[in-house]
Design an enzyme around this catalytic site. Structure first.
Site, mmCIF file in Angstrom:
data_model
loop_
_atom_site.group_PDB
_atom_site.id
_atom_site.type_symbol
_atom_site.label_atom_id
_atom_site.label_comp_id
_atom_site.label_asym_id
_atom_site.label_seq_id
_atom_site.Cartn_x
_atom_site.Cartn_y
_atom_site.Cartn_z
ATOM 1 N N LYS A 7 0.877 -1.179 0.000
ATOM 2 C CA LYS A 7 0.000 0.000 0.000
ATOM 3 C C LYS A 7 0.913 1.227 0.000
ATOM 4 O O LYS A 7 1.197 1.815 1.037
ATOM 5 C CB LYS A 7 -0.923 -0.055 1.224
ATOM 6 C CG LYS A 7 -2.160 0.809 1.070
ATOM 7 C CD LYS A 7 -3.224 0.416 2.079
ATOM 8 C CE LYS A 7 -4.284 1.487 2.216
ATOM 9 N NZ LYS A 7 -5.047 1.768 1.014
HETATM 10 N N1 PMP Z 1 -7.547 -2.067 -3.247
HETATM 11 C C1 PMP Z 1 -7.042 -0.844 -3.123
HETATM 12 C C2 PMP Z 1 -6.308 -0.258 -4.277
HETATM 13 C C3 PMP Z 1 -7.206 -0.127 -1.922
HETATM 14 O O1 PMP Z 1 -6.695 1.103 -1.791
HETATM 15 C C4 PMP Z 1 -7.923 -0.711 -0.859
HETATM 16 C C5 PMP Z 1 -8.108 0.042 0.430
HETATM 17 N N2 PMP Z 1 -7.035 -0.144 1.294
HETATM 18 C C6 PMP Z 1 -8.424 -2.000 -1.032
HETATM 19 C C7 PMP Z 1 -8.224 -2.662 -2.242
HETATM 20 C C8 PMP Z 1 -9.150 -2.695 0.070
HETATM 21 O O2 PMP Z 1 -8.266 -3.008 1.107
HETATM 22 P P1 PMP Z 1 -8.745 -3.150 2.615
HETATM 23 O O3 PMP Z 1 -9.924 -4.061 2.587
HETATM 24 O O4 PMP Z 1 -7.590 -3.740 3.298
HETATM 25 O O5 PMP Z 1 -9.104 -1.786 3.084
#
Ligand code: PMP
Length: 303
Positions: free
Chosen positions: A156
Site C-alpha cells: 500500500k
Molecule cells: N484495493 C485498493 C487499491 C485499496 O486502496 C484498498 C483500500 N485499502 C483496497 C483494495 C481494500 O483493502 P482493505 O480491505 O484492506 O481496506
C-alpha cells in the site's frame, strides 16, 4: 475539501502525541517528492456494548510492515505498540467511529538511495459507519492497475494512488460514482480503493491475488463466505462475466461492502435485497460492531 482536523485534534508522530495544527514534517522528504511512502487505512467502530474496537488492527499494522519492507523503507515499529498508540490516539481525540491513517515516510533525500531511517505519523478523523443502502454506478476505467513487474502492487504505497486518483476522477467526470480497473492483461482487477466480488448462480467470485492489493476486507469476505457456507472462488475474471453477474460489490475498509447498481450501465440479474451479496453486507456490518475485543496484551509479541 473535508475538514480532517481542527485546533484540538491530536495526532501521533514518532512516539509523541502532538497537536495536528502544530505537527511538522520535512518538506525535503523523499516521500513528498516521489510518492515514496506507505500507509494504511483502518477503521474503528463503537461496538454493541459501547466500547471502541479497531477492526483487524493486527492485520492492518502487519500489512504496513509488509508494505514498508517491499519498498525498502526501514521499519522498526512493533504492531502491538502501534495498536496501543492508536487506541490512545482515539481516546485523546474522543473518537469511537473513526478512520485511522498511519503513514510511514522517508527523510529528506533527493537521491534514490535507500534510507537508514523512517518516520511514522498516525492521523485519525471521525467517520460514521456506512449504511450500505446506496448502490453505485461503476464504469470500466481507461486506466489499468499498475503492472506488478513495475511496482510492488501488493504494497500500500502512496505513489500507486496516482493511478487510483486518475481512475476515480475519470469515472466521476463521466457521471459515474466509481471506476473498475482491469489489470495489464485486461482482466478484472479492482476499484481505485477497494476490491471487487461478483455473484453468479449462488456463488461468489473475486480476482486472484497477484495484480491487486490484498485487501483485509476481501479476506474478511472470504472468511464470512466460509462461515455462511457460501461458495466462493478466487480466479481470473473477464469483464464479460461481470456483465452477466447476478450482483456485484466493492469491499474495502472505507467502502465497507457497497453494492453495484450497474457496470458500464448494464444492471445485474438480482435485486440487491435478494442477493447473497446483501447477506455478506449485513454480516460484515454485524461483525465490525461485535465486541470481540482483541486486547493489546493478548497480541503482545506480535511484530
Ligand atoms: N484495493 C485498493 C487499491 C485499496 O486502496 C484498498 C483500500 N485499502 C483496497 C483494495 C481494500 O483493502 P482493505 O480491505 O484492506 O481496506
Amino acid at each position: 475539501m473535508a475538514n480532517y482536523y481542527n485546533e484540538n485534534t491530536i495526532l501521533y508522530l514518532n512516539g509523541a502525541f502532538v497537536k495536528a495544527s502544530e505537527a511538522k514534517m520535512d518538506l525535503y522528504s523523499q516521500s513528498l517528492h516521489y510518492g515514496y511512502s506507505v500507509f494504511e487505512g483502518i477503521r474503528s467502530y463503537k461496538t454493541v456494548n459501547g466500547q471502541t474496537k479497531i477492526f483487524k488492527a493486527v492485520e492492518h499494522y502487519n500489512r504496513l510492515k509488509v508494505s514498508a519492507e517491499a519498498l525498502n523503507l526501514p521499519y522498526t515499529y512493533l504492531t502491538n505498540k502501534l495498536i496501543e498508540a492508536t487506541y490512545e490516539l482515539l481516546k485523546r481525540n474522543g473518537f469511537q467511529d473513526a478512520y485511522i491513517r498511519p503513514v510511514v515516510y522517508a527523510p529528506a533525500n533527493m537521491s534514490f538511495s535507500i534510507n537508514t531511517e523512517s518516520f511514522i505519523v498516525i492521523e485519525a478523523w471521525e467517520m460514521a459507519p456506512f449504511l450500505g443502502d446506496k448502490l453505485i454506478r461503476v464504469m470500466t476505467s481507461s486506466f489499468e492497475r499498475p503492472n506488478p513487474k513495475g511496482f510492488k502492487i501488493h504494497a500500500k504505497a502512496a505513489g500507486h494512488y496516482v493511478n487510483s486518483i486518475l481512475a476515480s476522477q475519470e469515472a466521476k467526470s463521466n457521471g459515474f460514482d466509481e471506476a473498475l480497473l482491469m489489470d495489464m492483461n485486461g482482466h478484472v482487477a479492482e476499484a481505485p480503493g477497494a476490491n471487487v466480488f461478483y455473484e453468479k448462480d449462488g456463488k461468489l467470485f473475486t480476482p486472484s491475488l497477484g495484480n491487486i492489493l490484498p485487501g483485509i476486507t476481501r479476506a474478511t469476505v472470504l472468511e464470512l463466505c466460509n462461515e455462511l457456507n457460501i461458495p466462493v472462488e478466487e480466479k481470473i475474471i473477464q469483464k464479460q462475466e461481470m456483465y452477466s453477474a447476478d450482483a456485484a460489490f466493492f469491499c474495502g475498509t472505507a467502502a465497507e461492502i457497497i453494492g453495484l447498481q450497474s457496470l458500464d450501465d448494464k444492471t445485474f440479474g438480482l435485486p440487491w435485497e435478494k442477493s447473497l451479496s446483501k447477506l455478506i453486507q449485513d454480516s460484515y456490518k454485524s461483525l465490525v460492531v461485535e465486541n470481540k475485543q482483541v486486547l493489546v496484551n493478548e497480541i503482545a509479541g506480535v511484530e
